[in-house]
Scaffold this active site. Structure first.
Site, short mmCIF file in Angstrom:
data_model
loop_
_atom_site.label_atom_id
_atom_site.label_comp_id
_atom_site.label_asym_id
_atom_site.label_seq_id
_atom_site.Cartn_x
_atom_site.Cartn_y
_atom_site.Cartn_z
N GLU A 124 -63.73 61.18 -1.78
CA GLU A 124 -63.61 59.73 -1.63
C GLU A 124 -62.35 59.18 -2.30
O GLU A 124 -61.77 59.81 -3.18
CB GLU A 124 -64.85 59.06 -2.20
CG GLU A 124 -65.10 59.47 -3.63
CD GLU A 124 -66.46 58.99 -4.15
OE1 GLU A 124 -67.47 59.21 -3.46
OE2 GLU A 124 -66.48 58.41 -5.23
N CYS B 127 -57.07 55.04 -5.72
CA CYS B 127 -57.55 56.04 -6.66
C CYS B 127 -57.96 57.24 -5.83
O CYS B 127 -58.87 57.16 -5.02
CB CYS B 127 -58.73 55.43 -7.42
SG CYS B 127 -59.59 56.58 -8.48
N CYS C 62 -66.53 68.62 -9.82
CA CYS C 62 -65.77 68.69 -11.07
C CYS C 62 -66.54 69.55 -12.07
O CYS C 62 -67.76 69.45 -12.16
CB CYS C 62 -65.57 67.29 -11.63
SG CYS C 62 -64.57 67.23 -13.13
N CYS D 127 -68.67 65.75 -17.95
CA CYS D 127 -68.83 64.56 -18.79
C CYS D 127 -70.20 63.96 -18.50
O CYS D 127 -70.57 63.77 -17.33
CB CYS D 127 -67.73 63.55 -18.51
SG CYS D 127 -66.09 64.21 -18.85
N CYS E 39 -70.69 60.83 -16.11
CA CYS E 39 -69.91 60.75 -14.86
C CYS E 39 -70.64 61.38 -13.69
O CYS E 39 -71.15 62.49 -13.77
CB CYS E 39 -68.56 61.43 -15.06
SG CYS E 39 -67.53 61.40 -13.57
N GLY F 292 -62.75 64.78 -9.74
CA GLY F 292 -62.00 65.97 -10.12
C GLY F 292 -61.16 65.79 -11.36
O GLY F 292 -60.93 64.67 -11.82
N SER G 42 -58.65 60.22 -20.93
CA SER G 42 -60.02 59.73 -21.07
C SER G 42 -60.53 60.12 -22.44
O SER G 42 -60.92 61.26 -22.66
CB SER G 42 -60.91 60.34 -19.98
OG SER G 42 -60.50 59.87 -18.72
N LEU G 43 -60.49 59.17 -23.35
CA LEU G 43 -60.84 59.49 -24.75
C LEU G 43 -62.34 59.23 -24.99
O LEU G 43 -63.08 60.13 -25.38
CB LEU G 43 -59.96 58.66 -25.69
CG LEU G 43 -60.10 58.95 -27.18
CD1 LEU G 43 -59.74 60.39 -27.51
CD2 LEU G 43 -59.23 58.00 -28.02
N HIS G 44 -62.75 58.01 -24.78
CA HIS G 44 -64.17 57.63 -24.76
C HIS G 44 -64.94 57.79 -26.07
O HIS G 44 -66.16 57.58 -26.09
CB HIS G 44 -64.94 58.37 -23.66
CG HIS G 44 -64.35 58.23 -22.28
ND1 HIS G 44 -63.65 57.13 -21.86
CD2 HIS G 44 -64.37 59.08 -21.22
CE1 HIS G 44 -63.27 57.31 -20.60
NE2 HIS G 44 -63.69 58.47 -20.20
N ASN H 174 -69.78 51.61 -15.33
CA ASN H 174 -70.40 51.32 -14.06
C ASN H 174 -71.69 52.15 -13.99
O ASN H 174 -71.63 53.36 -13.83
CB ASN H 174 -69.41 51.73 -12.96
CG ASN H 174 -69.65 51.01 -11.67
OD1 ASN H 174 -70.70 50.44 -11.43
ND2 ASN H 174 -68.65 51.06 -10.81
N CYS I 126 -66.50 56.94 -10.00
CA CYS I 126 -66.18 58.24 -9.39
C CYS I 126 -67.40 58.96 -8.88
O CYS I 126 -68.36 59.14 -9.61
CB CYS I 126 -65.58 59.16 -10.42
SG CYS I 126 -64.27 58.46 -11.29
N1 SAH Z 1 -61.02 63.91 -14.74
C1 SAH Z 1 -60.10 62.86 -14.96
C2 SAH Z 1 -59.98 61.87 -13.81
C3 SAH Z 1 -61.25 61.46 -13.11
S1 SAH Z 1 -62.35 60.38 -13.96
C4 SAH Z 1 -60.45 62.13 -16.26
O1 SAH Z 1 -61.44 62.46 -16.87
O2 SAH Z 1 -59.68 61.27 -16.67
C5 SAH Z 1 -61.50 58.85 -14.03
C6 SAH Z 1 -62.02 57.92 -15.08
O3 SAH Z 1 -63.25 57.29 -14.68
C7 SAH Z 1 -62.30 58.62 -16.39
O4 SAH Z 1 -61.82 57.88 -17.48
C8 SAH Z 1 -63.81 58.69 -16.37
O5 SAH Z 1 -64.29 58.91 -17.63
C9 SAH Z 1 -64.17 57.35 -15.75
N2 SAH Z 1 -65.55 57.21 -15.26
C10 SAH Z 1 -66.40 58.17 -14.82
N3 SAH Z 1 -67.59 57.65 -14.51
C11 SAH Z 1 -67.53 56.32 -14.74
C12 SAH Z 1 -68.45 55.24 -14.59
N4 SAH Z 1 -69.68 55.41 -14.15
N5 SAH Z 1 -68.03 54.00 -14.95
C13 SAH Z 1 -66.76 53.79 -15.38
N6 SAH Z 1 -65.86 54.76 -15.53
C14 SAH Z 1 -66.23 56.03 -15.21
#
Ligand code: SAH
Length: 343
Positions: A89, A102, A109, A113, A116, A156, A211-213, A287, A330
């Site tokens: 997608e 995007c 993947c 995480c 995700c 991915g 993506s630190l989080h 989200n 995603c």
């Molecule tokens: N693998 C890469 C790129 C794909 S994820 C990465 O981790 O950066 C892209 C971004 O979307 C990441 O920061 C991921 O953590 C975030 N993401 C994943 N699920 C999400 C959700 N439900 N709501 C908001 N952001 C989300």
């Protein structure tokens, strides 16, 4: 057989040279494919018959298929079917500065995480460069407008598919082709340190987002498996090296998950962690997805978190919420999709 949209200009030149044809054919073909958007080789009028036959013999002209579209204010989401019937997608967002897409870089993947949706399907395979390029071509054809910005933040992990993603960037960045400026391209990684090491030696000005989080290893270990391989210290040491080498500012993405990483203490810890690094933090309201239990932080706490970072002189923005109604996180469209009809 290689797909016609899978070659950089240089690879096309080498192809023509090694086939005793003219090097400039590469530019002509690029012009047809990416400027004129001609998909029928027989309509490429200034290309000779022999060259046309050779191209038809050597290249696959398959294009992805759009099988579903969802639309909400300012966002369009596309589900594509690939040649092997897998699905990926892309999301298109309309901003005041332009239109961004995007794109996905893998089917599924393996980064695992916890929050995700994409990772609920383990990696099936890497996408070929052409499969990423065509996401842009097909969407532009559909919306009849040029896309100005590309973020590699779909399904991915781009640094787990390094070579194909870098070739994709070369193809779309080519002035004689789609011509998306490197400053308008962002690659987002969950923090694969060897990928960042490699990436800092590439030419161009492509943006890097991490993506630190989480502000510490205890929390990050719980929500991002990658942290067990590359912890925050090794990640930040590499990011600092990257900044020193490229002189470019890095973005840290930080999803706010209720009662997980969103406390005032976390905000303070994050401020200290990033103090003095040339970066900005993009706070992302989570989200929520049906299949995963995490909750979105309430707006009031998002603002508190933001204020603490601001007070501590961290450049920070809150990501505008796009597409929560169109499954824009995603992997959500694919995961929730049982009906593959185009709407
Ligand atoms: N693998 C890469 C790129 C794909 S994820 C990465 O981790 O950066 C892209 C971004 O979307 C990441 O920061 C991921 O953590 C975030 N993401 C994943 N699920 C999400 C959700 N439900 N709501 C908001 N952001 C989300």
């Amino acid at each position: 057989m290689r797909n016609i949209y899978d070659l950089t200009l240089k690879e096309f030149e080498d192809y023509f040279i090694s086939n005793n044809d003219k090097k400039f054919r590469a530019t002509q073909i690029y012009d047809y494919l990416y400027k004129k958007r001609e998909t029928d080789i027989d309509k490429m009028s200034n290309i000779g018959k022999t060259t046309k036959e050779m191209l038809k013999k050597d290249f696959d002209f398959f294009k992805l298929k759009i099988v579903k579209k969802q639309e909400d204010k300012g966002v369009k989401k596309y589900l594509f079917e690939l040649k092997d019937k897998n699905y990926i997608e892309s999301v298109v967002m309309y901003h005041d500065y332009g239109i961004s897409i995007c794109v996905s870089s893998q089917i599924g993947c393996n980064m695992g995480c916890a929050f995700c949706e994409s990772g609920r399907l383990k990696k099936v395979r890497n996408l070929e460069s052409y499969e990423i390029v065509e996401q842009i071509l097909l969407v532009e054809e559909d919306i009849k407008t040029r896309i100005s910005h590309v973020v590699i933040m779909g399904i991915g992990e781009p640094f787990d598919n390094y070579d194909n993603v870098l070739r994709f960037i070369k193809i779309i960045n080519e002035g004689k082709g789609i011509d998306i400026g490197s400053r308008h391209i962002t690659i987002s990684t969950c923090g694969i340190v060897p990928g960042i090491e490699k990436f800092m030696n590439e030419e161009g000005q492509v943006n890097l987002a991490i993506s630190l989080h989480a502000p510490n290893d205890v929390i990050r270990d719980k929500i991002m498996m990658i942290n067990k391989a590359y912890n925050i210290k090794s990640l930040l040491d590499t990011v600092k090296k990257y900044i020193q080498k490229t002189n470019r500012r890095v973005t840290f993405e930080y999803i706010l998950l209720e009662n997980v990483n969103d406390s005032n203490e976390c905000a303070l810890e994050l401020s200290k962690l990033l103090h003095g690094i040339n970066c900005y933090v993009n706070l992302i309201p989570y989200n929520e997805t049906e299949n995963i239990g995490f909750k979105r932080t309430k707006n009031e706490q998002i603002l508190k978190f933001y204020d603490i970072l601001k007070k501590n002189k961290i450049n920070v923005t809150i990501r505008k919420e796009f597409g929560s109604k169109v499954d824009a996180a995603c992997g959500q469209l694919r995961a929730n999709n049982s009906n593959k009809e185009v709407k």
